[in-house]
Design a protein around this motif. Structure first.
Motif, PDB file in Angstrom:
ATOM      1  N   TYR A  81       0.801  -1.232   0.000  1.00  0.00           N
ATOM      2  CA  TYR A  81       0.000   0.000   0.000  1.00  0.00           C
ATOM      3  C   TYR A  81       0.834   1.284   0.000  1.00  0.00           C
ATOM      4  CZ  TYR A  81      -4.012  -2.987   0.883  1.00  0.00           C
ATOM      5  OH  TYR A  81      -4.988  -3.948   0.782  1.00  0.00           O
TER       6      TYR A  81
ATOM      7  N   GLN B 270      -9.679  -5.698   2.350  1.00  0.00           N
ATOM      8  CA  GLN B 270      -8.571  -5.489   3.279  1.00  0.00           C
ATOM      9  C   GLN B 270      -8.891  -6.162   4.611  1.00  0.00           C
ATOM     10  OE1 GLN B 270      -9.904  -2.541   1.720  1.00  0.00           O
ATOM     11  NE2 GLN B 270      -8.294  -2.288   0.189  1.00  0.00           N
TER      12      GLN B 270
ATOM     13  N   GLU C 203      -4.491  -4.878   7.519  1.00  0.00           N
ATOM     14  CA  GLU C 203      -4.186  -4.063   6.343  1.00  0.00           C
ATOM     15  C   GLU C 203      -4.802  -2.668   6.466  1.00  0.00           C
ATOM     16  OE1 GLU C 203      -3.592  -6.929   2.509  1.00  0.00           O
ATOM     17  OE2 GLU C 203      -5.623  -6.811   3.322  1.00  0.00           O
TER      18      GLU C 203
END
Length: 418
Positions: free
Chosen positions: A150, A186, A190
């Protein structure tokens, strides 16, 4: 700081004719004691397709507010904005949906990932987040992997945010970050890493759109495991509350559900989660108003019905090209699409019933509705002819727009579980 209210609803209006009808639905909710703030959203792609410009959304919203005497807040959203497209929205938008999903998973600078891991020792080890079913272990290698996945996306969000801030000034706009258009939901870990990275980037994010389990197809109901969705939704709320305290993010940070219109089967689970947690919610619609315009044209009969049938016929003939850009968010079975010749013989009531989304209604055709959803390009090509008929058929259209938004969306989400 400009602060987004607890409950807000993205009321897209592709042809900028239904703002007052949309606002009346929000007024009906306010009369019941629930403030739901309208946010008129329109993307760069929609403007390009229709041939409109970002200031037109502000003009329509302001006019509706004056007409309806609305005294609560409202906003104009530069929807799914990127760095290369944001400048045209800076003068008239005060809400920015920063879309960085395309950057998820792109290779990250190893040094930046290592620096992030060093800054956040609290993210390794056993993590217990109130509201998440069970503690989970985050190894250093897990944190490195998630941060790497990310890093590019959150850095891009930071760059876009700072560009907007330089133009508008800190605190003069609302920021949403969109992470939903990716392959898998996610995990709580996350999402926590994403929020930490956004905080590091200085992004004052007030709402975030994660990827949820299941399919959020345009214009039709949710497809997926409702129990799993409810679990994920509740855990995401818990992660946001934890991140606010852990990373100093805005206290009103809340979830955003993209393509949230018509997802009737998950409205009760969402309302239960909101009641348990006291959290806020933003829902972004997906073409709902445009579809109500088609229904209103049909119900008006005469030229309105003729035009609605013509739009469908052209969409049917051009369906492959129309559907291609939306392949990931529609599921149309061509065998269930009525032919234009069949539709040509339909009454106004039959056409409207086929398109109007009432789950369980025997005449409702979700395949036809999805095709018309992506068929707004047909109406855009008609130009003034289509816009003129919106004015001619305004009574039926506005009635459908208000009823759909209030009865089928705002009411079950925010007012009642009936």
């Amino acid at each position: 700081m400009m602060e987004l209210a607890k409950y807000s609803f993205g009321v897209g209006d592709r042809f900028a004719h239904q703002a007052a009808a949309q606002l009346r639905a929000c007024r009906m909710a306010a009369d019941r004691g629930v403030e739901i703030i309208p946010i008129w959203n329109k993307s760069y792609r929609e403007h390009t397709t229709i041939g409109s410009a970002p200031p037109s959304v502000r003009v329509a919203a302001d006019a509706a507010v004056r007409e309806e005497g609305w005294t609560l807040p409202y906003h104009v959203d530069a929807d799914h904005i990127r760095l290369e497209t944001v400048d045209g929205f800076l003068a008239t938008s005060d809400f920015y949906t920063i879309d960085v999903a395309d950057a998820i998973g792109k290779p990250a600078d190893p040094g930046e990932v290592a620096a992030f891991v060093e800054r956040h020792p609290e993210l390794t080890g056993r993590l217990s987040i109130p509201g998440v079913d069970a503690p989970f272990d985050m190894l250093r290698s897990d944190l490195e992997r998630i941060a790497g996945k990310y890093a590019r996306a959150t850095a891009e969000a930071g760059a876009i945010y700072r560009h907007i801030k330089a133009a508008k000034g800190e605190g003069n706009f609302i920021t949403e970050v969109s992470m939903d258009e990716t392959d898998t939901p996610q995990t709580p870990g996350e999402l926590l890493v994403i929020l930490a990275a956004l905080a590091d980037q200085g992004v004052s994010v007030q709402t975030i759109a994660p990827k949820f389990t299941g399919r959020f197809n345009k214009g039709v109901d949710y497809v997926g495991d409702i129990a799993q969705f409810e679990k994920e939704f509740g855990e995401d709320i818990a992660v946001l509350a934890y991140a606010v305290k852990q990373f100093g993010l805005p206290a009103n940070l809340k979830l955003s559900v993209h393509s949230g219109s018509d997802k009737f089967s998950i409205y009760a689970p969402i309302q239960r989660a909101l009641a348990r947690s006291g959290a806020g919610l933003h829902v972004k619609t997906a073409g709902t108003t445009w579809l109500e315009e088609i229904i209103g044209l049909a119900e008006s009969g005469g030229e309105g019905l003729t035009l609605a049938k013509e739009i469908y016929a052209q969409a049917y003939d051009d369906r492959d090209a129309l559907c291609a850009p939306y392949a990931a968010v529609i599921d149309i079975d061509p065998s269930r699409l009525p032919t234009p010749a069949t539709v040509a013989a339909w009454s106004a009531d039959k056409f409207a019933a086929a398109v109007r989304h009432i789950p369980g209604a025997t005449e409702f055709n979700p395949d036809m509705r999805q095709l018309l959803h992506v068929g707004y390009k047909i109406a855009a090509r008609m130009g003034d002819r289509f816009l003129h008929m919106l004015d001619v058929c305004a009574p039926a259209i506005s009635r459908n727009v208000t009823e759909n938004l209030y009865e089928r969306h705002l009411k079950p989400l925010f007012l009642t579980q009936e």
